[in-house]
Scaffold this motif. Sequence first.
Motif, mmCIF file in Angstrom:
data_model
loop_
_atom_site.group_PDB
_atom_site.id
_atom_site.type_symbol
_atom_site.label_atom_id
_atom_site.label_comp_id
_atom_site.label_asym_id
_atom_site.label_seq_id
_atom_site.Cartn_x
_atom_site.Cartn_y
_atom_site.Cartn_z
ATOM 1 N N VAL A 1 0.537 -1.239 -0.015
ATOM 2 C CA VAL A 1 0.065 -0.174 0.163
ATOM 3 C C VAL A 1 0.594 1.246 -0.067
ATOM 4 N N THR A 2 2.040 1.615 0.536
ATOM 5 C CA THR A 2 3.011 2.560 1.164
ATOM 6 C C THR A 2 2.850 2.815 -0.581
ATOM 7 N N ASP A 3 3.831 1.243 -0.961
ATOM 8 C CA ASP A 3 4.446 1.526 -2.940
ATOM 9 C C ASP A 3 3.630 2.045 -3.790
ATOM 10 N N GLN A 4 2.094 2.237 -3.539
ATOM 11 C CA GLN A 4 0.607 2.792 -3.834
ATOM 12 C C GLN A 4 0.776 4.374 -3.841
ATOM 13 N N ILE A 5 0.627 4.312 -2.408
ATOM 14 C CA ILE A 5 0.457 5.852 -2.398
ATOM 15 C C ILE A 5 1.176 6.382 -2.868
ATOM 16 N N VAL A 6 2.798 5.882 -2.107
ATOM 17 C CA VAL A 6 3.994 6.889 -3.063
ATOM 18 C C VAL A 6 4.162 6.633 -4.392
ATOM 19 N N ASP A 7 2.973 5.609 -5.215
ATOM 20 C CA ASP A 7 2.878 6.310 -6.815
ATOM 21 C C ASP A 7 2.313 7.218 -7.106
ATOM 22 N N ARG A 8 0.811 7.063 -6.235
ATOM 23 C CA ARG A 8 -0.194 7.901 -6.507
ATOM 24 C C ARG A 8 -0.144 9.317 -6.116
ATOM 25 N N ALA A 9 0.439 9.546 -4.871
ATOM 26 C CA ALA A 9 0.488 10.987 -4.750
ATOM 27 C C ALA A 9 0.987 11.924 -5.340
ATOM 28 N N PRO A 10 2.024 11.845 -6.508
ATOM 29 C CA PRO A 10 2.744 13.189 -7.377
ATOM 30 C C PRO A 10 1.653 13.388 -8.504
ATOM 31 N N ILE A 11 0.601 12.620 -8.798
ATOM 32 C CA ILE A 11 -0.302 12.974 -9.639
ATOM 33 C C ILE A 11 -1.206 13.409 -8.704
ATOM 34 N N THR A 12 -1.689 13.312 -7.454
ATOM 35 C CA THR A 12 -2.820 14.217 -6.720
ATOM 36 C C THR A 12 -2.080 15.385 -7.081
ATOM 37 N N PHE A 13 -0.433 15.432 -5.701
ATOM 38 C CA PHE A 13 0.074 16.553 -5.508
ATOM 39 C C PHE A 13 -0.227 17.766 -7.058
ATOM 40 N N MET A 14 0.339 17.107 -7.694
ATOM 41 C CA MET A 14 0.266 18.011 -9.463
ATOM 42 C C MET A 14 -1.384 18.740 -9.469
ATOM 43 N N ILE A 15 -2.257 17.664 -9.121
ATOM 44 C CA ILE A 15 -3.547 18.571 -9.799
ATOM 45 C C ILE A 15 -3.632 19.445 -8.447
ATOM 46 N N ALA A 16 -3.498 19.378 -7.075
ATOM 47 C CA ALA A 16 -4.139 20.251 -5.815
ATOM 48 C C ALA A 16 -3.372 21.082 -6.250
ATOM 49 N N ILE A 17 -2.218 21.294 -6.563
ATOM 50 C CA ILE A 17 -1.066 22.556 -6.469
ATOM 51 C C ILE A 17 -1.245 23.440 -7.928
ATOM 52 N N GLY A 18 -2.005 22.418 -8.725
ATOM 53 C CA GLY A 18 -2.466 23.941 -10.391
ATOM 54 C C GLY A 18 -2.725 24.192 -9.735
ATOM 55 N N ALA A 19 -4.512 23.517 -8.779
ATOM 56 C CA ALA A 19 -5.504 24.427 -9.440
ATOM 57 C C ALA A 19 -5.239 25.791 -8.506
ATOM 58 N N ALA A 20 -4.865 24.763 -6.964
ATOM 59 C CA ALA A 20 -4.382 26.170 -6.203
ATOM 60 C C ALA A 20 -3.816 26.747 -6.583
ATOM 61 N N VAL A 21 -3.028 26.882 -7.416
ATOM 62 C CA VAL A 21 -2.362 27.853 -8.126
ATOM 63 C C VAL A 21 -2.542 29.036 -8.071
ATOM 64 N N LEU A 22 -4.202 28.097 -9.320
ATOM 65 C CA LEU A 22 -4.542 29.012 -10.916
ATOM 66 C C LEU A 22 -5.923 29.559 -9.596
ATOM 67 N N TRP A 23 -6.876 29.053 -8.964
ATOM 68 C CA TRP A 23 -7.748 29.367 -7.641
ATOM 69 C C TRP A 23 -7.332 30.295 -6.362
ATOM 70 N N VAL A 24 -6.274 30.510 -6.302
ATOM 71 C CA VAL A 24 -5.555 32.070 -5.771
ATOM 72 C C VAL A 24 -5.659 33.135 -6.036
ATOM 73 N N ILE A 25 -4.508 32.510 -7.328
ATOM 74 C CA ILE A 25 -4.758 33.845 -8.343
ATOM 75 C C ILE A 25 -6.117 34.307 -9.222
ATOM 76 N N VAL A 26 -6.557 33.398 -9.542
ATOM 77 C CA VAL A 26 -7.822 34.417 -10.070
ATOM 78 C C VAL A 26 -9.166 34.662 -8.680
ATOM 79 N N GLY A 27 -9.114 33.930 -7.719
ATOM 80 C CA GLY A 27 -9.847 34.264 -6.649
ATOM 81 C C GLY A 27 -10.266 35.310 -6.290
ATOM 82 N N VAL A 28 -8.859 35.602 -5.571
ATOM 83 C CA VAL A 28 -7.940 36.924 -4.499
ATOM 84 C C VAL A 28 -8.381 37.841 -5.288
ATOM 85 N N SER A 29 -8.140 38.089 -6.506
ATOM 86 C CA SER A 29 -8.032 38.748 -7.496
ATOM 87 C C SER A 29 -8.958 40.149 -7.719
ATOM 88 N N ILE A 30 -10.546 39.015 -8.127
ATOM 89 C CA ILE A 30 -11.406 39.109 -8.246
ATOM 90 C C ILE A 30 -12.383 39.350 -6.893
#
Lengths: 332, 387, 361
Positions: free
Chosen positions: A109-138
């Motif tokens: 399970v640990t390996d699976q998590i280590v495999d998949r965490a970066p993918i979720t990271f990429m989704i979350a971080i990319g979206a976060a950058v977008l939403w913070v910039i856009v949301g706060v500015s608006i």
Amino acid sequence: MVAFIVRRLLGAVGLLLIISAVTFAIFFLVPRAAGVTSDDIAGRFAGKQPDAATLAAIKDRFGFDDPVPVQYGKFLKAIVVGDTYDTGTEKIHCPAPCLGYSFRTNQSVTDQIVDRAPITFMIAIGAAVLWVIVGVSIGVLSALRRGTIFDRAAMGIALAGVSLPVFFTGLLSLAFVVHRWNLLPEVNYEGLSDNPFNLILPWICLAFLYAALYARLTRAGMLETMNEDYIRTARAKGLPEKTVVFKHGLRATLTPIMTVFGLDIGLLLGGAIITEKTFSIPGLGQLALDGVNQSDLPVVLGATMVAALFIVLANLVVDILYGVVDPRVRHS
Amino acid sequence: MTGNETVSTDKTTAEGTTVPAADSAGDARPIADGEPLLEVDGLGKHFPVTAGLLRRQVAAVKAVDGVSFSVRKGETLGLVGESGCGKSTTGRMIMRLLDPSFGKITFEGEDITTMSQGRLRPLRRDLQMIFQDPYSSLNPRKTVGAIVGAPFRLQNIKTENGVKRAVQDILELVGLNPEHYNRYPHEFSGGQRQRIGIARTLALKPKLIVADEPVSALDVSVQAQVVNLLEDLQDELDLTYVVIAHDLSVVRHISDRVAVMYLGKIVEIADRNDLYERPMHPYTNALLSAVPIPDPAERGERKRIRLQGDVPSPLDPPPACRFHTRCWKAQDICKQVEPPLVELSPGHEAACHFPENTTVSATDEVAKAAVAPAPGTTAADDPAPEA
Amino acid sequence: MARKDPAELVNGSAEQSGTRGAPSAFLEVRDLKIHFPTDDGLVKSVDGLSFQLERGRTLGIVGESGSGKSVTSLGILGLHNKRNANVSGEIWLDGTELVGASQNDVRRLRGRKMAMIFQDPLSSMHPFYTVGHQIVEAYRVHNDVSKSVARKHAVDMLGRVGIPRPDRRVDDYPHQFSGGMRQRAMIAMALSCDPELLIADEPTTALDVTVQAQILDLIRDLQEEFNSAIIMITHDLGVVAELSDDILVMYAGRCAEYASVDDAFHRPLHPYTWGLLGSMPRLDRERSERLMPIKGTPPSLINVPQGCAFNPRCAYRDLNGDKSTTERPELVEAEPGHQVACHLPLEKKREIWESEIRPKL
């Protein structure tokens, strides 16, 4: 401050223990109460049509017949020091933090998590950058132009954004942007080696929801801050309006938003379940979802623990940051 | 909102159900005018300050640190002092909204210091409080009738013509239109809200009212209305007041006796005229001299005492006489021996080694007491610096 | 936000000022009106206010809540948002008209030529920046100096307003200061650019009485040193009496009485001023048996009473027939240098003051 951090860390460990116990209880005791036997569980692990000896070996190897507290203790011990399983033919060592092996795929399970965490990271971080910039500015613009057409339009869209779930916007955008108009390629992201811009559509859909939320939060916060006495003082000093807004106003507005952001990002890092499902991205959320669907206890437990860990850590970071940002917290 | 009245509403006392509001509570011992109704003895409140991993108590905010006074039936005692002197904390302890750390509170001869909230409940009728902020101390979702009538219901008191009638009588008494029974607090101005707050405390015909800054949130012209109202009600209903305020002019106007507090201690207590005309403690002198006088002809005419700096922190109050760090008369003894609060002229007590307007000083009194040990003297107070 | 609106310039007083020209007084306010359109109606917070002030002098503006005194002070500094406030009339500061001036021009005067001290020094300072930073910021926006020079200046100013160890306290945050020290820091910030006009809006209301005395002394001393013109806004007649040269009593957005401090306290001519004087218990007199409050409450600015705004609370309105309820009294000069807005005949007012009011104070 150090005592504060230590106290919070101890609290975090305690919280994780409670979460693990509760999760363990839900996925272990509830099925048992519903009549699922240890044979059934072992059967799931063994695959199709196992014989009795195989079942017994599996039960013995994983201790399915041990009392629940003992099993829980083993689970915790494995996380801290690792575990060694004896399959009869070979010894498998699972190094700490060991979350056990999937009943379905027999993978760590640990390996699976280590495999998949970066993918979720990429989704979350990319979206976060977008939403913070856009949301706060608006939000800021809306607050400064309160009552104007811009404000009304922005808040109208934000209301829609808050109300529309990602599976709706996601499927809609897939249908039109990808399939009908062919503006973007299919979402295809399975690891860090893939082009992160394949995630652009999930980013936008996820960020749309959060940006709407943040725009509303920022606007409300900004309106409140701009009525504060110290803003009046800043103006009375003759500071240019942009200094008043961006230095004095925004700093105070963003502090509480930082808290919300910490919680949101913590939550998402543990698995952006709906986004991952909608776009078929194999992240932590998918993992957890599959685990639940297939009653794959070690996977569910592992995913839950990781999600809880992220939330607890995010909370801790936010608390510490608060002390950095707000001197009143630092000195109290 | 209705802070003290919201203590459990389930049961009622036998007394409460049988005795009509008109002549509330059969007292064991009726107290005549001029006798002490409330006695406070060595009362103190220390708020713990914790720190470190285990949140151990490392210090205490000595908000109130041993105050003694008595309030006679029918009189008004003014408690004055600057922010942080402990006057509000004292008021809250008298009301038992805060539990005292030490000391004793006696109301009508009964020790109420550690009385349980349940046993206190019948007493709540006799002890009422008026709060400073007429905006936040009234529940905005309740009508005036409900707010003023709540005490009747909470204490389950029968009224002759029903609660509504009783409430309307009280509204009229405090100068509000009885027809406003069904209105909400936000429909009233600040002064009228304070009247509602006063009406609420009057519902059960209390004996003692603690008023914490009752007029300081009001406009000048409205302040006078409320001050006059409080005075009229005292005459009509035979009330006893403890008025807590920072405004020395208001306190002088409304009080019969005045206690001046500084850093958790009473430094001077005397009859109103005595205190304002012949203040003994340097701090009282400084306070009085700091009040701006609304007469331009007085400009530059008055003796001006200007205290330096700020009030020290009650976390770590100066040893011995707490005022010595800001006092222009301070000598070595002030830093070493705490001056006891003693009577320096009839009815006039001050805690100072070098008082003004008198020939005797606390030190003399201490010396006298040491020669002839009189029982109950306060001279034996610990002279060593605390903590 | 800093956009110029040409319509404002025309509608404002630019054309009027051409006809009357710049006054000789250092500060002159002419017929200042500040109205706020709201859903409930037009709130006339300030409705035709005029006064003058010279350098080195102090004007006390007295009034209760809602009288428009604070709105006036913010109006002079140009701090009202033009989107929700209609400001008209003229404000002449040292030869410059401010109501019709561009926002940016007024901003450049704020903090440098005119500065303000607010009531609550805790909420009026930014909680996240050090006291020193906030003073440095105020200084540097108007003076092209390096940070270290500005910092030295901030330490200097803090020392000047009586803060001990200013070199250390400069790096403290506002919440680390006591109330009195915070107000001193606020004053240091306001004075950092050596303003010629200082507006103090209830500067001591939130403070203890001994600290109030310190702050009033400080303001007095600084005025001598800097020769600033001061507008002292307060509800406390004692504070005004100690500090002001002239007094303007405001009621419901208008001036009720405008006089020298001596006239206002010793020969007041407006029933509202009488009421204020009778309302306050005084330490400098024998204790009166009863206070003489003004009946009723200050009016809502949406529904200002017809005629004289004070008439529902006035004990003498019937002496005028129904004039007080129908006709708004204009502010007229009853005696030299003493203006009052009241229908009562001058002789009658003098008589009432001497026979009914003064003996009871």
